[in-house]
Design a protein around this motif. Sequence first.
Motif: not given
Length: 342
Positions: A137-158
């Motif tokens: 469960l911890e690993n899944r939460t970390k992965d989802s949080k990291m994925e959201m951060e990556v998407l936000e950074n990508l959107q900001e760059l766009k």
Amino acid sequence: MSERKVLNKYYPPDFDPSKIPKLKLPKDRQYVVRLMAPFNMRCKTCGEYIYKGKKFNARKETVQNELYMGLPIFRFYIKCTRCLAEITFKTDPENTDYAMEHGATRNFQAEKLIEEEEKRIQQEREEEELNNPMKVLENRTKDSKMEMEVLENLQELKELNQRQAQVDFEGMIDRYRELERMDKEREKEEDERETKEMLERALVKRLRDSDSDSDKEEEGESLQSNKSSTDKPTDILTIDKPAQAPGTSAGGVKRAKVETWEKSVGTLGGGGALGSLVVRKKPRPTFAKPHPVGPAAPKLQTDSKKSVAVSNNVSKPVTTQNGSSSLSLLGAYSDSDSNDSE
């Protein structure tokens, strides 16, 4: 004799394939093959570097009692290019690579080490999740949080790229075409202007040439008209011309052409060839009558005196003025001839 390349072979009626003896070859027999070095290596004996892709004549054999999921493993023997020491390596189907056995050491490869490290981390994580559901469960939460951060950074760059550089490709193409069209029109206008200037220069030159020709013709006509108006038929009698023989002068200068009538008669002006023939009329000398001693002597004396007088008159030409008339000269000439004849 049968053909060498045929599709069907002749088999006799008593042919039995089971009677053909089979070759019994050893399982560990070696084959000579041509291969390239699969990786960079260094010889342990002499320290010679052998780079990847170097060609060798190698011996290949099948490794006994070693299989990977039913796939055989092959071993290759090569020799060092410097010291001829034997180097061996074999196939590694598990990692889709080759494994070094002995005779040389494989050079450092960072990419392979990174791949091995990633595989090790992935295996450790799988082992932890296998026995600990909370870890999963911890690993899944970390992965989802990291994925959201990556998407936000990508959107900001766009969004940043859209604000800073709004590129309209269609507009760029249209502007480029417009510039090309303007350049072509400008070049065409320049060519037309140059052509027009050249034609104008040629026309001006032609007009100047025609004007100069017409001026020359007018000048020639005016000179001819002036000459014709000034010249009179009787002027030829009063024009003073040098009475010299045709040919070159004493200084070597070529003289003007002499008319035929001037050659025979000469000019009628003063100082000409005809002027030496004109003699002034002199009073008739008076002689005393001699005594009639003899008839022949007085006649001879008078003849000698007349010849002396004529020679003196001829030797002394009369210098007349330029303005004197030619008719008066002719009259004087006729009078002198008549007097001489008397």
